[in-house]
Scaffold this active site. Structure first.
Site, PDB file in Angstrom:
ATOM      1  N   HIS A 285       0.847  -1.043   0.143  1.00  0.00           N
ATOM      2  CA  HIS A 285       0.243  -0.288  -0.211  1.00  0.00           C
ATOM      3  C   HIS A 285       0.683   1.075  -0.077  1.00  0.00           C
ATOM      4  O   HIS A 285       2.662   1.100   0.506  1.00  0.00           O
ATOM      5  CB  HIS A 285      -0.814  -0.058   1.027  1.00  0.00           C
ATOM      6  CG  HIS A 285      -2.220  -1.022   1.190  1.00  0.00           C
ATOM      7  ND1 HIS A 285      -1.758  -2.741   1.469  1.00  0.00           N
ATOM      8  CD2 HIS A 285      -3.310  -0.669   1.010  1.00  0.00           C
ATOM      9  CE1 HIS A 285      -2.941  -3.129   1.347  1.00  0.00           C
ATOM     10  NE2 HIS A 285      -3.681  -2.027   0.693  1.00  0.00           N
TER      11      HIS A 285
ATOM     12  N   LYS B 216      -0.273   4.189   4.985  1.00  0.00           N
ATOM     13  CA  LYS B 216      -1.186   4.030   5.189  1.00  0.00           C
ATOM     14  C   LYS B 216      -0.826   3.164   6.627  1.00  0.00           C
ATOM     15  O   LYS B 216       0.748   3.436   6.983  1.00  0.00           O
ATOM     16  CB  LYS B 216      -1.392   2.579   4.470  1.00  0.00           C
ATOM     17  CG  LYS B 216      -2.418   1.676   5.069  1.00  0.00           C
ATOM     18  CD  LYS B 216      -2.481   0.116   4.130  1.00  0.00           C
ATOM     19  CE  LYS B 216      -3.655  -0.292   5.100  1.00  0.00           C
ATOM     20  NZ  LYS B 216      -5.215   0.135   5.379  1.00  0.00           N
TER      21      LYS B 216
END
Length: 242
Positions: free
Chosen positions: A131, A135
């Site tokens: 990600h 995140k």
């Protein structure tokens, strides 16, 4: 026309969901963010979509229970106590909680469950996810969703029968455990691969999210699906008819 409200409307997912609601020609009841009272929005919406934060979940659930409105929960980073709150709310209203609202990811989840069921413990299961750099939780909610599907198919505990954060001399891989690896960098919306590896062969089941609109579309579809459901706890597989 379904009137949808958003908890966490100023966030990236909240904005994406608002755009999908407009594109679909559905009603938008408005949104709330940190510090806002969730009750007025619950009173005027037909269904709520929550992509806020774990510390806001209890108040959001209480507001939905008081108003008798169903809720889609896409917030990740939830702990055991949050799931207790969700279970309690599901006794009063329809609740769909998921680590990922993408229809493609949830089809992947079904494929992972089938593969884990059909292939025995000779096939090790590893889950790799990547990600964007912003995140804050790991493994991702989606990775845990996929791991949970594999664990249930194998009849093992998704928490205790897992391996995470390998570093140094870790020893041999524990037979039957599910491994997780998390990568972070750039602006990656979400890449997930489930690798099933045996002696001499392996299978990789993957999903790539190119942008957040896929999660927003799935969340809106789930909101339309759940609005007429009775109290209870639901999953995205119901939206897919699985």
């Amino acid at each position: 026309m379904t009137n949808i409200g958003i908890y966490g409307s100023a966030g990236r997912m909240g904005q994406a969901i608002e755009a999908v609601i407009a594109e679909a020609g559905l009603g938008y009841a408005g949104g709330t963010d940190q510090g806002d009272d969730p009750a007025p929005l619950a009173a005027k919406a037909d269904v709520l979509v929550d992509f806020s934060a774990p510390n806001a979940l209890e108040a959001n659930l209480d507001a939905c229970i008081a108003a008798g409105k169903p809720i889609i929960i896409g917030t990740t980073g939830l702990e055991e106590r949050h799931h207790f709150l969700i279970d309690n709310a599901a006794e009063h209203i329809a609740v769909l909680q998921t680590g990922n609202t993408s229809l493609g990811v949830n089809m992947l989840r079904a494929l992972v469950s089938e593969a884990a069921t059909r292939l025995g413990e000779d096939w090790d299961i590893e889950i790799l996810e990547m990600h964007h750099r912003h995140k804050i939780d790991a493994p991702s909610g989606t990775a845990l969703l996929l791991g949970d599907a594999a664990a249930k198919a194998r009849g093992i505990d998704p928490v205790t029968d897992s391996e995470r954060g390998r570093d140094g001399i870790t020893g041999v891989r524990e037979r039957g455990n599910i491994g997780y690896a998390s990568l972070r960098g750039g602006s990656v919306a979400g890449d997930h691969s489930v690798i099933l590896a045996a002696e001499g062969e392996s299978i990789t089941l993957s999903h790539r999210a190119e942008n957040r609109s896929i999660f927003a579309r799935g969340a809106v579809k789930a909101a339309e699906w759940i609005v007429s459901k009775d109290a209870g706890r639901y999953e995205m597989k119901g939206v897919l008819g699985l």
